[in-house]
Design a protein around this motif. Structure first.
Motif, PDB file in Angstrom:
ATOM      1  N   ASN A 139      37.669 -17.835  -1.880  1.00  6.68           N
ATOM      2  CA  ASN A 139      37.458 -16.373   0.062  1.00  6.68           C
ATOM      3  C   ASN A 139      38.482 -15.914  -1.007  1.00  6.68           C
ATOM      4  O   ASN A 139      39.748 -16.229  -1.779  1.00  6.68           O
ATOM      5  CB  ASN A 139      38.222 -16.953   0.960  1.00  6.68           C
ATOM      6  CG  ASN A 139      39.636 -18.510   0.217  1.00  6.68           C
ATOM      7  OD1 ASN A 139      39.796 -18.302  -0.619  1.00  6.68           O
ATOM      8  ND2 ASN A 139      40.389 -18.477   1.365  1.00  6.68           N
ATOM      9  N   ILE A 140      38.254 -14.405  -0.122  1.00  5.07           N
ATOM     10  CA  ILE A 140      38.486 -13.471  -1.230  1.00  5.07           C
ATOM     11  C   ILE A 140      39.509 -12.011   0.438  1.00  5.07           C
ATOM     12  O   ILE A 140      38.701 -12.315   1.254  1.00  5.07           O
ATOM     13  CB  ILE A 140      37.513 -12.420  -2.053  1.00  5.07           C
ATOM     14  CG1 ILE A 140      36.562 -13.091  -2.660  1.00  5.07           C
ATOM     15  CG2 ILE A 140      38.276 -11.258  -2.178  1.00  5.07           C
ATOM     16  CD1 ILE A 140      38.326 -12.985  -3.880  1.00  5.07           C
ATOM     17  N   PHE A 141      40.590 -11.636   0.090  1.00  7.90           N
ATOM     18  CA  PHE A 141      41.154 -10.892   0.705  1.00  7.90           C
ATOM     19  C   PHE A 141      41.772  -9.464   0.720  1.00  7.90           C
ATOM     20  O   PHE A 141      42.114  -8.871   0.092  1.00  7.90           O
ATOM     21  CB  PHE A 141      42.467 -12.089   1.284  1.00  7.90           C
ATOM     22  CG  PHE A 141      42.602 -13.034   1.956  1.00  7.90           C
ATOM     23  CD1 PHE A 141      42.872 -13.413   3.257  1.00  7.90           C
ATOM     24  CD2 PHE A 141      42.567 -13.822   0.545  1.00  7.90           C
ATOM     25  CE1 PHE A 141      42.779 -14.619   3.360  1.00  7.90           C
ATOM     26  CE2 PHE A 141      42.092 -14.993   1.345  1.00  7.90           C
ATOM     27  CZ  PHE A 141      42.039 -15.958   2.530  1.00  7.90           C
ATOM     28  N   ARG A 142      41.055  -9.033   1.424  1.00  9.46           N
ATOM     29  CA  ARG A 142      41.376  -7.143   1.348  1.00  9.46           C
ATOM     30  C   ARG A 142      41.800  -6.576   2.724  1.00  9.46           C
ATOM     31  O   ARG A 142      40.647  -7.168   3.710  1.00  9.46           O
ATOM     32  CB  ARG A 142      40.200  -6.837   1.600  1.00  9.46           C
ATOM     33  CG  ARG A 142      39.826  -6.631  -0.385  1.00  9.46           C
ATOM     34  CD  ARG A 142      38.241  -6.055  -1.405  1.00  9.46           C
ATOM     35  NE  ARG A 142      38.244  -6.675  -2.556  1.00  9.46           N
ATOM     36  CZ  ARG A 142      37.104  -6.620  -2.976  1.00  9.46           C
ATOM     37  NH1 ARG A 142      36.079  -5.337  -2.281  1.00  9.46           N
ATOM     38  NH2 ARG A 142      36.828  -7.312  -3.940  1.00  9.46           N
ATOM     39  N   ALA A 143      42.897  -6.176   2.646  1.00  4.86           N
ATOM     40  CA  ALA A 143      43.425  -6.027   4.255  1.00  4.86           C
ATOM     41  C   ALA A 143      42.662  -4.426   4.478  1.00  4.86           C
ATOM     42  O   ALA A 143      42.143  -4.095   3.808  1.00  4.86           O
ATOM     43  CB  ALA A 143      44.418  -5.528   4.008  1.00  4.86           C
ATOM     44  N   GLU A 144      42.032  -4.213   6.081  1.00  2.42           N
ATOM     45  CA  GLU A 144      40.790  -3.476   6.507  1.00  2.42           C
ATOM     46  C   GLU A 144      41.698  -3.167   7.811  1.00  2.42           C
ATOM     47  O   GLU A 144      41.891  -4.177   8.418  1.00  2.42           O
ATOM     48  CB  GLU A 144      39.479  -4.369   6.253  1.00  2.42           C
ATOM     49  CG  GLU A 144      38.700  -4.717   5.604  1.00  2.42           C
ATOM     50  CD  GLU A 144      38.565  -3.465   3.959  1.00  2.42           C
ATOM     51  OE1 GLU A 144      38.614  -2.627   4.609  1.00  2.42           O
ATOM     52  OE2 GLU A 144      38.080  -3.977   3.145  1.00  2.42           O
ATOM     53  N   LYS A 145      41.575  -2.413   8.096  1.00  4.33           N
ATOM     54  CA  LYS A 145      41.751  -1.603   9.436  1.00  4.33           C
ATOM     55  C   LYS A 145      40.804  -1.545  10.510  1.00  4.33           C
ATOM     56  O   LYS A 145      41.033  -2.271  11.433  1.00  4.33           O
ATOM     57  CB  LYS A 145      41.626   0.273   9.093  1.00  4.33           C
ATOM     58  CG  LYS A 145      43.035   0.490   8.606  1.00  4.33           C
ATOM     59  CD  LYS A 145      44.401   0.966   8.341  1.00  4.33           C
ATOM     60  CE  LYS A 145      45.699   0.833   7.987  1.00  4.33           C
ATOM     61  NZ  LYS A 145      46.400   0.421   7.388  1.00  4.33           N
ATOM     62  N   ASN A 146      39.418  -1.405  10.046  1.00  7.10           N
ATOM     63  CA  ASN A 146      38.852  -1.251  10.998  1.00  7.10           C
ATOM     64  C   ASN A 146      37.562  -2.631   9.921  1.00  7.10           C
ATOM     65  O   ASN A 146      37.084  -2.100   9.326  1.00  7.10           O
ATOM     66  CB  ASN A 146      37.665  -0.404  10.905  1.00  7.10           C
ATOM     67  CG  ASN A 146      38.148   1.466  11.794  1.00  7.10           C
ATOM     68  OD1 ASN A 146      38.926   0.317  12.788  1.00  7.10           O
ATOM     69  ND2 ASN A 146      38.473   1.675  10.267  1.00  7.10           N
ATOM     70  N   THR A 147      37.155  -3.570  11.113  1.00  5.42           N
ATOM     71  CA  THR A 147      36.106  -5.023  10.291  1.00  5.42           C
ATOM     72  C   THR A 147      35.344  -4.838  11.475  1.00  5.42           C
ATOM     73  O   THR A 147      35.556  -5.439  12.643  1.00  5.42           O
ATOM     74  CB  THR A 147      37.394  -6.171  10.526  1.00  5.42           C
ATOM     75  OG1 THR A 147      38.346  -6.538  11.819  1.00  5.42           O
ATOM     76  CG2 THR A 147      38.820  -6.079   9.731  1.00  5.42           C
ATOM     77  N   ARG A 148      34.630  -5.695  10.822  1.00  9.69           N
ATOM     78  CA  ARG A 148      33.525  -6.129  11.724  1.00  9.69           C
ATOM     79  C   ARG A 148      32.530  -7.311  10.367  1.00  9.69           C
ATOM     80  O   ARG A 148      33.029  -7.276   9.868  1.00  9.69           O
ATOM     81  CB  ARG A 148      32.191  -4.647  11.837  1.00  9.69           C
ATOM     82  CG  ARG A 148      32.376  -3.836  12.625  1.00  9.69           C
ATOM     83  CD  ARG A 148      31.143  -2.707  12.341  1.00  9.69           C
ATOM     84  NE  ARG A 148      29.941  -3.047  13.118  1.00  9.69           N
ATOM     85  CZ  ARG A 148      29.608  -2.877  13.246  1.00  9.69           C
ATOM     86  NH1 ARG A 148      28.968  -1.359  12.414  1.00  9.69           N
ATOM     87  NH2 ARG A 148      27.908  -2.908  14.275  1.00  9.69           N
ATOM     88  N   PRO A 149      32.090  -7.800  12.070  1.00  9.17           N
ATOM     89  CA  PRO A 149      31.637  -8.889  11.673  1.00  9.17           C
ATOM     90  C   PRO A 149      31.169  -9.308  10.145  1.00  9.17           C
ATOM     91  O   PRO A 149      29.945  -8.215  10.322  1.00  9.17           O
ATOM     92  CB  PRO A 149      31.355  -9.920  12.253  1.00  9.17           C
ATOM     93  CG  PRO A 149      31.939  -9.308  13.376  1.00  9.17           C
ATOM     94  CD  PRO A 149      31.757  -7.608  13.268  1.00  9.17           C
ATOM     95  N   PHE A 150      31.560  -9.654   9.613  1.00 10.90           N
ATOM     96  CA  PHE A 150      30.315 -10.037   7.584  1.00 10.90           C
ATOM     97  C   PHE A 150      30.164  -9.171   7.075  1.00 10.90           C
ATOM     98  O   PHE A 150      31.071  -8.720   5.772  1.00 10.90           O
ATOM     99  CB  PHE A 150      28.611 -10.622   7.639  1.00 10.90           C
ATOM    100  CG  PHE A 150      28.553 -12.191   8.854  1.00 10.90           C
ATOM    101  CD1 PHE A 150      29.602 -12.436   7.778  1.00 10.90           C
ATOM    102  CD2 PHE A 150      28.150 -12.048   9.703  1.00 10.90           C
ATOM    103  CE1 PHE A 150      28.908 -14.285   8.451  1.00 10.90           C
ATOM    104  CE2 PHE A 150      28.453 -13.056  10.397  1.00 10.90           C
ATOM    105  CZ  PHE A 150      28.336 -14.404  10.001  1.00 10.90           C
ATOM    106  N   LEU A 151      30.755  -7.516   7.865  1.00 13.49           N
ATOM    107  CA  LEU A 151      30.029  -5.953   6.809  1.00 13.49           C
ATOM    108  C   LEU A 151      31.308  -6.253   6.495  1.00 13.49           C
ATOM    109  O   LEU A 151      31.889  -5.828   5.484  1.00 13.49           O
ATOM    110  CB  LEU A 151      29.833  -5.044   8.026  1.00 13.49           C
ATOM    111  CG  LEU A 151      28.412  -5.190   8.703  1.00 13.49           C
ATOM    112  CD1 LEU A 151      28.012  -4.495   9.640  1.00 13.49           C
ATOM    113  CD2 LEU A 151      27.601  -5.828   7.844  1.00 13.49           C
TER     114      LEU A 151
END
Lengths: 475, 475
Positions: A139-151
């Motif tokens: 499992n990998i973590f990148r802080a994202e502002k706008n998220t969408r499932p899987f993408l």
């Protein structure tokens, strides 16, 4: 009784269609944690099947699975400048243990190059230790502002391969071997067509010398990058002081590759193959390959016969029998929505005739087959579905790929036609940035390198062209 | 050429023996991250084999794999008081995204009850949705001050099962079904004997009504808890407001179980089966079940014949052939240290005689076998090794289990004899705490509940006894 929930049509609102399909089919659900996804049983099993087949192919290259820590001391990232600059804004930081402040902040891995380099440093001594080929499922973590499932999710899942080699040419070969392995996997396993090639300088991986990619066209014409393979040169080796005794008894720095495929791939499957009824899953990874729907289930003998039919095919296929109280019509919609490649309808008349009705999810085609012929016939039908899914997607990709040779043409196409644009480029970052900032087109990959004396002109700058590039909007 | 590194003898310093064995055999290595371990290929493959077999058994219970987020908002833990009190000191906290402070702190999961409960709340509506049986393979984080590879690490790996049921009796049945599944797995797959039973109130899982455990005795007589199965009642259901429409159209709270086995189990294998030469791995999960060592390898034909021999058995076993430049003696030590159950020596004389020499890792016994008989014979030898490993460990467990009926006897045994102590107990926490604080003995599990009119006295308090308990030092 649960009602079959309706799905927004693709052409009405593709983003809503996507969200409807991935949540209602059970591929994912939202969690209480911003940007982090849940994979319920159906989605999880799809990913397991994708993982098993990809893992099998990776093992064949001689790469061995390892497990490295999730937590990386912040200071370890400082060694490779480009790398830390690329990832630092996305770091999620562990700062406390209970209420106690940690001496050093720990980063949730956004990728594991620095830890693998530390491992290589401790385990590579001589040329006899090379090549060293490792792979990790993590499992990998990148802080994202706008998220969408899987993408685009804050936590996602992937395999990351990391290999070290004696020579540059061996490492470049490995990069290409994996590039080809990913290509084959997409075609053979996921029925996904693509364009493929090298990334431009500005789009390559932070810290790489060269990044190879394939880009799949989604239903809406937008590109999705699916799997990259990086040649990283000896920059990391030097930064982490990794050396080996070479055949001449001198010390050399090994050459590095890394490569990965992520849960984004599930998004690519959904948005390439799905339709207004819902998912269409590639047969080779579908959690259920064939679902049996008994007709007039409460008539004496029907349920038992249907169960026996399911049992007979369950030895060679992943199957399910729907014995709920819902109507057959409701069941058809449900399993279509969930993308099961084959539905088998089996009722009193079929039992009498020793036949059953097989319905293809990709075409809706109904085929009456003798029950005796089912076990041998179904694998062929699954194969035909796989091929049709691939062909259909490739046809769309071709239809929605446009050629342009001037900036005006690019602009005109970008405004009126979704899809990929093939246009020559001079190789200068200024023109690339201009397209990105003005009309959100990014270079997806380099299709072709022109000879030095080419007469072709860059569609953007008008200067001599160097590359044929695929431009597109991208997820 | 690498030298075979020496291992501290078990009786000289068991802790150093353990560290030597797990690192030198390639099961684990230390990372740059305090308390977080690396699993190199050999250790990782052992865990994969253990996981595959356990996963197969869990799937048979009808539990489906899911993936839930690693990050849990701190506030979600507040719902269940006992649970948060048990885990809060071990929380690792994510507080920042890049340099930006998060609105709410996120906890790296120390266990996932609260997320599963949130999932159940969203997915359980009617009695028709029950039982709901889920399982997750995941990395888990608990801040630990003193860490040791596999036994106690900040990041570890496990499966965690979570199930919800209509009735208390069904949930209790599930708890026991898994308890038995774990028991069988230890005996059949890992060749590990144990004592088993319920935990006392003070030793049970934070938030559980009842915890079932099995405790394996290590070589040094210290207990290792390996797998627990909890009946959690309806406390979590009430705290998280999980309800379902029952058969009488009313609303009920479902009953909850959770259960897990972790990478600690690798420590149990090492410390139960290993000897002064290194690891002895249970054949069913050993990454290499048989290693072929060619003798006089550089004589014409030997290497090819050895490779052919390996190939012929590699269809049914996990095999390896050692073709390095090291001497046969060095190779013997190396593969013994790494715990490979069977070594096959094969040289010119063997080739001539159409035989080979099979050496058992557990006993050192050498058996000359016709090459033709190898394929059929090896599985039987592996089976015999498995049984001998189990019997040997059980014999030691029995020999090192002592009975006591007074506090003086307990003290005397604790001072002079390592191992388990069976002693009657009144059930009062005060006496249990006293043993823990004075001589570091903890109650490992309840072996037996006495009838109400028993004449037996608690060995600690002298009051009427309620339970027969196993007391021991524990890892």
């Amino acid at each position: 009784m649960k009602q079959l929930e309706s799905i927004t049509p693709r052409d009405t609102d593709f983003a809503r269609w996507y969200t409807d399909v991935v949540t209602k089919s059970g591929l994912t659900s939202y969690s209480n944690v911003k940007g982090c996804m849940i994979m319920p049983p159906y989605g999880n099993e799809l990913w397991e099947n994708m993982r098993d087949e990809l893992g099998r192919r990776i093992k064949k290259t001689g790469a061995k699975n390892v497990t490295l820590p999730l937590l990386i001391p912040e200071s370890m990232f400082q060694s490779e400048k480009d790398h830390v600059e690329g990832f630092a804004p996305e770091f999620l930081m562990v700062t406390h243990s209970g209420e106690e402040k940690l001496a050093e902040r720990l980063v949730l891995r956004p990728t594991s190059e620095v830890l693998f380099c530390d491992y290589f440093k401790n385990n590579i001594h001589s040329y006899r230790d090379l090549p060293m080929k490792l792979n990790q499922w993590a499992n990998i973590f990148r802080a994202e502002k706008n998220t969408r499932p899987f993408l685009r999710t804050t936590e996602f899942f992937w395999q990351e391969g990391h290999t070290m080699h004696e020579t540059e040419s061996e490492a470049r070969e490995m990069t290409m071997q994996i590039h080809k392995l990913y290509n084959d996997y997409l075609v053979d396993t996921l029925a996904l067509p693509f364009v493929e090639g090298k990334k431009t300088e500005s789009e390559k991986f932070a810290g790489a010398v060269e990044t190879w990619t394939r880009e799949v066209m989604m239903y809406d014409g937008v590109a999705l990058q699916t799997g990259t393979s990086h040649y990283l040169g000896d920059g990391f080796s030097k930064a982490f002081d990794i050396t080996f005794q070479n055949k001449d008894k001198g010390l050399s720095h090994p050459h590095y590759t890394s490569w990965g495929i992520t849960t984004r791939m599930i998004g690519a499957i959904v948005m390439t193959h799905g339709d207004d009824r819902g998912l269409i899953l590639p047969p080779k990874v579908a959690p259920i390959q064939a679902v049996v729907v008994p007709i007039m289930m409460h008539k004496a003998g029907v349920l038992d016969a249907a169960k026996e039919l399911e049992k007979s095919i369950s030895k060679t296929l992943r199957t399910h029998i729907d014995t709920t109280d819902n109507t057959p019509g409701w069941k058809y919609s449900e399993w279509e929505m969930r993308g099961v490649p084959i539905r088998i309808e089996y009722g009193p008349r079929d039992i009498e005739n020793k036949t059953c009705v097989v319905v293809r999810r990709d075409t809706g085609e109904k085929i009456t087959i003798a029950v005796d012929a089912l076990k041998d016939g179904l694998p062929h039908i699954l194969e035909a579905i796989h091929e049709n899914m691939y062909d259909r997607a490739l046809k769309r990709q071709k239809k929605m790929t446009h050629k342009a040779s001037t900036l005006e043409e690019i602009g005109e196409i970008a405004r009126s036609k979704p899809g990929f644009i093939q246009a020559p480029w001079c190789g200068c970052e200024k023109s690339e940035r201009m397209l990105k900032e003005t009309i959100s087109l990014t270079s997806r990959c380099i299709l072709e390198e022109y000879p030095e004396d080419t007469k072709l002109k860059c569609a953007i700058s008008g200067k001599q062209a160097k590359y044929l590039v695929v431009w597109a909007k991208a997820y």
